[in-house]
Design an enzyme around this catalytic site. Structure first.
Site, PDB file in Angstrom:
ATOM      1  N   ASP A 311      26.250 -22.598 -24.595  1.00  0.00           N
ATOM      2  CA  ASP A 311      25.231 -21.591 -24.803  1.00  0.00           C
ATOM      3  C   ASP A 311      24.531 -21.304 -23.475  1.00  0.00           C
ATOM      4  O   ASP A 311      24.305 -22.210 -22.674  1.00  0.00           O
ATOM      5  CB  ASP A 311      24.210 -22.093 -25.823  1.00  0.00           C
ATOM      6  CG  ASP A 311      23.241 -21.006 -26.228  1.00  0.00           C
ATOM      7  OD1 ASP A 311      23.686 -19.920 -26.603  1.00  0.00           O
ATOM      8  OD2 ASP A 311      22.019 -21.249 -26.148  1.00  0.00           O
ATOM      9  N   GLU A 352       6.475 -17.954 -16.787  1.00  0.00           N
ATOM     10  CA  GLU A 352       6.607 -16.764 -15.955  1.00  0.00           C
ATOM     11  C   GLU A 352       5.462 -16.655 -14.960  1.00  0.00           C
ATOM     12  O   GLU A 352       5.657 -16.365 -13.768  1.00  0.00           O
ATOM     13  CB  GLU A 352       6.650 -15.504 -16.836  1.00  0.00           C
ATOM     14  CG  GLU A 352       7.876 -15.408 -17.726  1.00  0.00           C
ATOM     15  CD  GLU A 352       7.668 -16.089 -19.073  1.00  0.00           C
ATOM     16  OE1 GLU A 352       6.692 -16.880 -19.195  1.00  0.00           O
ATOM     17  OE2 GLU A 352       8.476 -15.862 -19.992  1.00  0.00           O
ATOM     18  N   LYS A 399      -0.910  -6.345 -14.179  1.00  0.00           N
ATOM     19  CA  LYS A 399       0.554  -6.467 -14.186  1.00  0.00           C
ATOM     20  C   LYS A 399       1.009  -6.481 -15.631  1.00  0.00           C
ATOM     21  O   LYS A 399       0.325  -7.020 -16.515  1.00  0.00           O
ATOM     22  CB  LYS A 399       1.020  -7.732 -13.447  1.00  0.00           C
ATOM     23  CG  LYS A 399       0.865  -9.037 -14.206  1.00  0.00           C
ATOM     24  CD  LYS A 399       1.534 -10.185 -13.477  1.00  0.00           C
ATOM     25  CE  LYS A 399       1.626 -11.437 -14.330  1.00  0.00           C
ATOM     26  NZ  LYS A 399       0.337 -12.018 -14.676  1.00  0.00           N
ATOM     27  N   ASP A 530      25.040 -22.164 -36.038  1.00  0.00           N
ATOM     28  CA  ASP A 530      26.043 -22.818 -35.194  1.00  0.00           C
ATOM     29  C   ASP A 530      26.935 -23.766 -35.989  1.00  0.00           C
ATOM     30  O   ASP A 530      27.960 -24.231 -35.482  1.00  0.00           O
ATOM     31  CB  ASP A 530      25.365 -23.625 -34.079  1.00  0.00           C
ATOM     32  CG  ASP A 530      24.691 -22.738 -33.051  1.00  0.00           C
ATOM     33  OD1 ASP A 530      25.245 -21.663 -32.762  1.00  0.00           O
ATOM     34  OD2 ASP A 530      23.626 -23.117 -32.533  1.00  0.00           O
TER      35      ASP A 530
END
Length: 695
Positions: A311, A352, A399, A530
């Protein structure tokens, strides 16, 4: 769990193994290993011969020494298996301490909150229990309501707590773990005695370890070789009698203990004594890395895997978008953009936001404290504005998403720059996330540029894939991204192929297609979606944090929830196969020296220590006497098992090289080495036997 650095011969484990080595003398236990069973029967017959000689007054110290070394050979082989099992038992003892013997708060009619205390062992599948901070989770289950922080260190060895919540792929909980905050409602999914922890204990103890197909095949081969040599040795008495008649001498050493010594030296006792230990230690090395294999076949299959399905998120990439580039607008200095981006991100605790601060520091040396002022007001991100930022006096920095910043800029009567718009589109096309930075001063908005956020490929992963490629393993990346983004990340990571916009059906079809072409496939997963692919794959590694369906579908469970562990699983599987093959080669090769030592010696009438006998030319090691030659060979045969126990437990070192290269390398090391080492070893033992006057 045991650490990887633990000594191979822990004193506690060694003491237990010594005791177990004697308990394994039980004929029913010995019968499971045909080669060592033959040695044990030979030791019994030799012992009976010694007792007969004592009763008749013809006692021989030489015969007694052969008998003792035959028993030592059996005990050393038992010790090798016991030391491997002992490491598993020690791990099982650690796991048993996590079992909860406490009560559980059973909800009689969920969702009613009516509860009463019951013994955890009385819980049945389908029962719903309430677990609050400080409670031990009484059994395996699925979180059906709530969210909580759970301490799984007793199972995984990781001190950091993990989040378990209803729904999604992180709803499975394991009995014996502890809730450390909040509360959750858990539906029990396994009966007591059949929980994940119970299965782990049984597996690490070896109680459920089944011989793998390759191990069974090798056992059959070893048994067949032993039978062939047994038939050959039985006929030697007649040849010896003939040689005595032909030579007119009657000083042959061909007694029953000597014949047994010859048989034990001819059959592959080295690999026969270590075969079980090699298989057990292969699973043990997985357990040391917090991976539980539900069968030995899974470990062995991992060694033959030639296609890996991985993955993207969390395996190939970090899974969190990180700042990788500052793209300034025309006429704007890049450092100005970086300073503004960092200033607006100082209060942003997301991965981030932290990555933006770090990137500004790395590229331009801007430190966060330099951007901290008293008149600073941070503006948090909201779903409505889709922006965050900071106000510093009369200066405002924002931002956020491109469309949100466009609306902001246009609301001040400014025009959004065309070059910035193109940069935003280019980043989006490659699967990245663009964040636009704008500055507002005195009621005028200026676009400074774009921050490029992308799912960063893990450092060193490309080199790992290159190593796997050298070993003949093809890597396939699985991602839900669009084909353009998938292709870009696949190229950066260095995988051989990729599956974009993957669905459970697409994963399953790809695995079946690969298997239809003769490939062995491994994959990793954690979600219910899965489960079909994990069940179909030859090696399916499920995350312990994943759903119950995923854990039951796979044949391995990773307690650390680290998707990259699949690479280590493959390496351990290959190491297991290499170890078995290398020691088999060594075992067969070292019989050559024993032939030159013991076969001429048993025909003592033709040996002649003065170098004139017909078989004296075969005495290339110049062993002192026929008796010392026989004794030296049987002693070496016993001691070499002990010498190879560490290698059997630790495994042959694996390097990602083509199979043909590894074959020749190990053939030279363990094949040629297996011929040379016994010649040296038997000669040294012979010299010691003479010095100590043992014959």
């Amino acid at each position: 769990m045991l650490s990887q650095s633990q000594s191979l011969f822990d004193p506690t484990i060694t003491r237990r193994a010594v005791v177990d080595a004697f308990s394994k003398l039980n004929p029913l236990v010995q019968l499971k290993n045909p080669v060592m069973f033959i040695v044990a029967v030979g030791a019994v017959l030799s012992t009976m011969t010694v007792l007969r000689d004592v009763a008749s007054g013809t006692f021989s110290g030489f015969t007694l020494q052969i008998t003792l070394w035959l028993w030592f050979t059996v005990l050393f082989a038992n010790f090798a298996e016991a030391i491997a099992e002992g490491r598993g038992k020690a791990q099982a003892d650690t796991l048993r301490k996590t079992r909860s013997g406490s009560t559980a708060r059973l909800l009689t009619q969920y969702p009613s909150l009516t509860e009463h205390r019951v013994v955890a062992a009385e819980l049945k599948v389908g029962d719903v229990v309430l677990c609050e901070a400080g409670d031990n989770i009484p059994g395996d289950g699925e979180v059906i309501q709530g969210i909580a922080s759970v301490n799984e260190s007793a199972i995984t060895g990781e001190s950091a707590p993990v989040i378990r919540e209803a729904g999604g792929d992180r709803s499975a909980v394991t009995g014996g773990t502890q809730v450390i905050s909040d509360c959750i409602y858990v539906r029990i999914t396994s009966e007591q005695g059949d929980s994940f922890l119970d299965r782990m204990i049984a597996l690490v103890e070896g109680a459920q370890r089944q011989k793998t197909p390759n191990e069974i095949a090798l056992s059959i081969l070893l048994a067949a070789l032993s039978i062939v040599f047994l038939l050959a040795v039985v006929t030697l008495k007649g040849f010896a009698y003939y040689s005595e008649i032909a030579s007119g001498l009657t000083n042959s050493l061909l007694s029953i203990p000597v014949l047994i010594a010859l048989l034990v030296c001819l059959i592959p006792t080295t690999i026969g004594g270590l075969l079980s230990a090699i298989g057990i230690s292969g699973m043990d090395r997985l357990i040391q890395r917090n991976v539980i294999a539900t069968s030995g076949r899974a470990v062995e299959a991992a060694g033959d895997v030639d296609v890996l399905l991985l993955d993207k998120t969390g395996t190939i990439t970090f899974g969190n978008r990180m700042a990788s580039e500052f793209i300034p607008a025309n006429g704007v200095d890049a450092k100005r953009l970086a300073e503004a981006a960092q200033r607006s991100s100082l209060a942003d605790e997301t991965p981030e936001g932290r990555s933006i601060v770090v990137l500004a520091k790395e590229l331009f040396g801007i430190r966060g404290h330099e951007n901290t002022e008293h008149q600073t007001t941070f503006i948090p991100f909201t779903a409505q504005t889709r922006m965050s930022g900071v106000d510093v006096g009369i200066r405002s920095i924002r931002k956020g998403a491109a469309d949100a910043v466009i609306k902001l800029v246009e609301s001040y009567g400014s025009v959004f720059p065309a070059d910035v718009k193109r940069a935003v589109e280019d980043i989006a096309k490659t699967g990245g996330t663009p964040l636009v930075v704008a500055e507002i001063v005195e009621n005028k908005a200026v676009v400074l540029g774009v921050i490029h956020l992308k799912d960063v490929v893990k450092g060193g992963i490309k080199e790992r894939f290159a190593e796997l490629r050298k070993a003949g393993i093809r890597t396939v990346m699985i991602t839900g991204d669009n084909p353009l983004t998938a292709a870009a990340i696949a190229a950066e990571a260095g995988v051989d192929d990729y599956i974009a916009e993957a669905t459970p059906e697409i994963k399953l079809k790809r695995i079946r297609d690969e298997q239809a072409q003769g490939h062995l496939v491994a994959m990793v997963g954690d979600g219910t979606n899965d489960a079909p692919a994990l069940a179909q794959a030859d090696v399916g590694v499920a995350m312990n944090s994943g759903t119950q369906a995923a854990r039951e579908a796979g044949n391995m469970v990773d307690l650390d929830n680290n998707p990259t562990k699949l690479l280590e699983v493959v390496e351990i599987g290959k190491q297991l196969l290499m170890t078995r093959g290398s020691l088999t080669t060594f075992s067969i090769a070292n019989d050559v020296a024993k032939y030159f030592a013991i076969i001429p010696a048993i025909f003592a009438t033709l040996y002649a220590t003065n170098g004139t006998g017909a078989l004296s030319a075969l005495n290339i090691m110049r062993l002192a006497t026929p008796e010392s030659a026989i004794l030296s060979a049987i002693i070496f045969n016993a001691l070499i098992i002990v010498a190879l126990i560490p290698l059997a437990l630790r495994g042959v070192a694996y390097k990602p090289l083509p199979a043909s290269t590894l074959l020749w390398k190990n053939f030279l090391l363990y094949g040629v080495g297996g011929i040379i080492v016994p010649f040296v070893g038997i000669k040294l033992i012979d010299m010691l036997v003479v010095v100590l006057h043992l014959v």
